[in-house]
Write an enzyme that holds these catalytic residues in place. Structure first.
Site, PDB file in Angstrom:
ATOM      1  N   LYS A 228      45.522  41.181  39.748  1.00 36.14           N
ATOM      2  CA  LYS A 228      46.168  40.096  39.087  1.00 36.14           C
ATOM      3  C   LYS A 228      47.632  41.060  38.458  1.00 36.14           C
ATOM      4  CE  LYS A 228      42.810  36.716  37.001  1.00 36.14           C
ATOM      5  NZ  LYS A 228      42.315  35.682  36.701  1.00 36.14           N
ATOM      6  N   ARG A 262      34.766  38.046  41.556  1.00 32.25           N
ATOM      7  CA  ARG A 262      35.630  37.179  42.325  1.00 32.25           C
ATOM      8  C   ARG A 262      36.561  37.702  42.656  1.00 32.25           C
ATOM      9  NH1 ARG A 262      39.854  33.089  41.255  1.00 32.25           N
ATOM     10  NH2 ARG A 262      39.702  31.362  41.875  1.00 32.25           N
TER      11      ARG A 262
END
Length: 285
Positions: A228, A262
């Site tokens: 991210k 995840r």
């Protein structure tokens, strides 16, 4: 130590949460996801990658047909069904691990469960389509409720939250109550504080470091930090080169109580999870 839970899936299947970290492998069958868009848009490549992730140690394979990156525009139901349906049809026959569908649309969730998915990951925590909870209730599929501020098209343009923990806790409580009112059992629910998704870098770091503040919700936690943008801001690396930054965030999240991670890089993050789990489980004689 993180508390133990049993996650309920359809047909009496369950997943123990707590004794070790569950690794969810991300499979984006999209042309425009932020880190791997287009890489697995071809169904044959997507199926090959899913089988490889299972071999690398993924406990769950999550299929997503619509990008929810910042600035993303919604996909039509027809297009999303076409994308995920052609992959799910084959994966249900090829995989032994559970399959998750990443969608906030009840129509997509219903179709995916019919094709073999047993977990629904809703990034909107029922805000966009509350009927999605009814799909989980009727089918027995597990339901991940993720906190998002605003919508993908505008979420990174929102002003910072004055109290990100209070806001996320309040919104997740609302989603949990809404799911329960539609028949979803607590044993089916996982919560995700939503790293990114309208939060500042400081918010993201604080959430990872203080996952225990969501313990009052009494549900297992999933965390998604993989590749991210906050990692890119800290390391200066592009999305495809954030493996080490992701590993650091995953290790800390596990130490702070995450039950599920995840990730895109399954093989490497399975190793990170195993070492982190061993450290968490260690004690002085």
């Amino acid at each position: 130590m993180r508390p133990n839970f049993i996650l309920s899936l359809p047909n009496g299947r369950t997943i123990p949460l707590g004794p070790r970290t569950i690794v969810v492998g991300v499979l984006n069958v999209t042309p425009d996801s932020f880190s791997d868009g287009g890489q697995y848009f071809d169904p044959a490549q997507a199926i090959e990658r899913a089988v490889a992730m299972q071999a690398e140690g993924a406990d769950i394979i999550e299929v997503g047909g619509e990008s929810t990156r910042p600035g993303a525009t919604p996909l039509s139901i027809q297009d999303e069904i076409a994308r995920v349906g052609r992959v799910l049809t084959f994966l249900a026959a090829r995989l032994t691990v559970p399959i998750a569908i990443d969608t906030y649309k009840s129509e997509i969730a219903r179709a995916a469960v019919e094709l073999g998915a047993s977990i629904i990951n809703d990034v909107s925590a029922l805000r966009f389509d509350p009927a999605l909870a009814e799909v989980a209730a009727k089918t027995g599929a597990a339901l991940v409720l993720m906190h998002m501020r605003g919508h993908p098209a505008t979420m990174q343009k929102l002003p910072p939250s004055p109290d990100i923990f209070g806001e996320a806790d309040r919104d997740l409580k609302t989603a949990i109550d809404q799911a329960a009112s539609r028949g979803v059992r607590r044993e089916q629910i996982v919560i995700d504080p939503g790293i990114g998704f309208g939060k500042t870098m400081e918010d993201n770091l604080a959430i990872i470091n203080h996952l225990d503040r969501f313990g009052g919700l009494g549900l297992p936690l999933m965390i998604g930090t993989s590749r991210k943008s906050f990692i890119g801001r800290l390391t200066g690396q592009p999305a495809g080169e954030r493996l080490l930054g992701t590993a650091a965030s995953v290790a800390i999240a596990i130490l702070r109580g995450a039950h599920m991670i995840r990730v895109h890089d399954v093989k490497e993050m399975v190793e990170v999870a195993r070492v982190s789990d061993a450290i968490v489980a260690s004690s002085l004689p």
